[in-house]
Design a protein around this motif. Structure first.
Motif, short mmCIF file in Angstrom:
data_model
loop_
_atom_site.label_atom_id
_atom_site.label_comp_id
_atom_site.label_asym_id
_atom_site.label_seq_id
_atom_site.Cartn_x
_atom_site.Cartn_y
_atom_site.Cartn_z
N ASN A 128 0.81 -1.23 0.00
CA ASN A 128 0.00 0.00 0.00
C ASN A 128 0.84 1.28 0.00
OD1 ASN A 128 0.86 -0.63 2.66
ND2 ASN A 128 -0.67 0.74 3.51
N LYS A 158 -6.93 8.82 1.33
CA LYS A 158 -5.66 8.27 0.88
C LYS A 158 -4.91 9.40 0.17
CE LYS A 158 -2.64 5.08 -0.50
NZ LYS A 158 -3.02 3.92 -1.31
N ASN A 210 -1.93 7.17 5.69
CA ASN A 210 -2.37 6.58 4.42
C ASN A 210 -1.72 7.27 3.22
OD1 ASN A 210 -4.26 4.93 5.91
ND2 ASN A 210 -5.58 6.74 6.05
#
Length: 298
Positions: A168, A249, A274
């Motif tokens: 991620n 995000k 994030n």
């Protein structure tokens, strides 16, 4: 082993130089932009490391060993096994903590940002290495305080490593294409306002990705002292972007995925977990005619 901040001071490092669990890494790369334009000239900082470095530091060669030399794009992440092998050979792995510094080495510029150090730190976290900090102000601040250097090259036993890749943390071109129309994702262009606008060149493929917000990576530290500004001032730089919303995000990008890691680190410091870095950044985006570019200010 206790957690420690993403960024440590020169005082902190000086007090911990003899800690056997500490690994110090010089990640210096020299980059110079030709006056006539064109791609930057890039040089490893290994020779400079050999002339003097913070005592106990090893050198990590981002250009020659820790980037994908088979890629058409510069500085992109290498194969995982290559990266892990190089880092563990330096004694970095399970059971140690790492402080990374560089020389703020953008030749001819006065930008105070440890973006090569943050690049290595980001790559390490992406591959699952933990306990990593950046030295505030880098080697320039260390030297300005009349602290010692060494020419000794330490050798540590090869480390064990059990970390897992954190997928991620890296954004692909496809992720960015989706993010353009996603209200829950904030795109942060980390380049100068002129580069963001595309006004510094006649290149039709200069500018920024649609929907991006601009936060120049060189705004986060004092150019003279190299010290970071306080969190309130750092937050103010990002406030207009929406990037501090923990429910969103964030994808940071720049020209080649280096400066973007400095913005990502600052956002992490401000409490935004994030954050992903677009590794290909404008090098990849601008080379694809199907990818839209906006050539104007916002």
């Amino acid at each position: 082993m206790k957690e420690f901040p993403l960024i440590v001071t020169t005082d902190w490092l000086a007090e911990h130089l003899d800690d056997p669990q500490l690994r110090i890494v010089d990640a210096t790369v020299f980059m110079k932009f030709p006056e006539a334009g064109g791609p930057p000239e890039v040089e490893s900082g290994k020779a400079s490391y050999g002339k003097g470095h913070i005592p106990g530091a090893v050198y990590a060669d981002i250009v020659g060993e820790l980037s994908d030399t088979d890629s058409a794009l510069p500085f992109t992440v290498p194969p995982r096994e290559t990266f892990v092998e190089k880092l563990t050979a330096l004694g970095i792995g399970d059971g140690v903590y790492t402080v990374i510094y560089d020389q703020n080495a953008l030749v001819g510029e006065s930008v105070a940002a440890s973006y090569w150090a943050s690049r290595l730190a980001w790559q390490m976290r992406y591959e699952g290495f933990g306990q990593i900090a950046i030295l505030e102000g880098g080697l320039q601040k260390w030297l300005a305080e009349d602290r010692d250097l060494s020419t000794d090259v330490p050798a540590f036993p090869k480390a064990d490593f059990t970390g897992q890749r954190q997928e991620n943390m890296l954004a692909t071109k496809e992720d960015v294409q989706k993010a353009i129309d996603d209200e829950q994702t904030v795109l942060i262009n980390s380049l100068s306002p002129e580069e963001f606008a595309g006004t510094q060149t006649d290149d039709p493929r200069s500018g920024h990705i649609p929907g991006s917000e601009n936060v120049f990576f060189g705004l986060h530290a004092d150019e003279q002292t190299k010290a970071l500004y306080d969190d309130d001032k750092l937050r103010a730089l990002f406030e207009h972007t929406g990037a501090l919303d923990p429910d969103k995000k964030v994808i940071t990008y720049c020209g080649g995925g280096i400066a973007a890691t400095w913005n990502a680190l600052i956002l992490n410091k401000l409490g935004q977990p994030n954050v992903a870095v677009y590794d290909g950044s404008m090098n990849e985006w601008a080379s694809d005619p199907s990818c839209p570019i906006v050539k104007s200010t916002k």
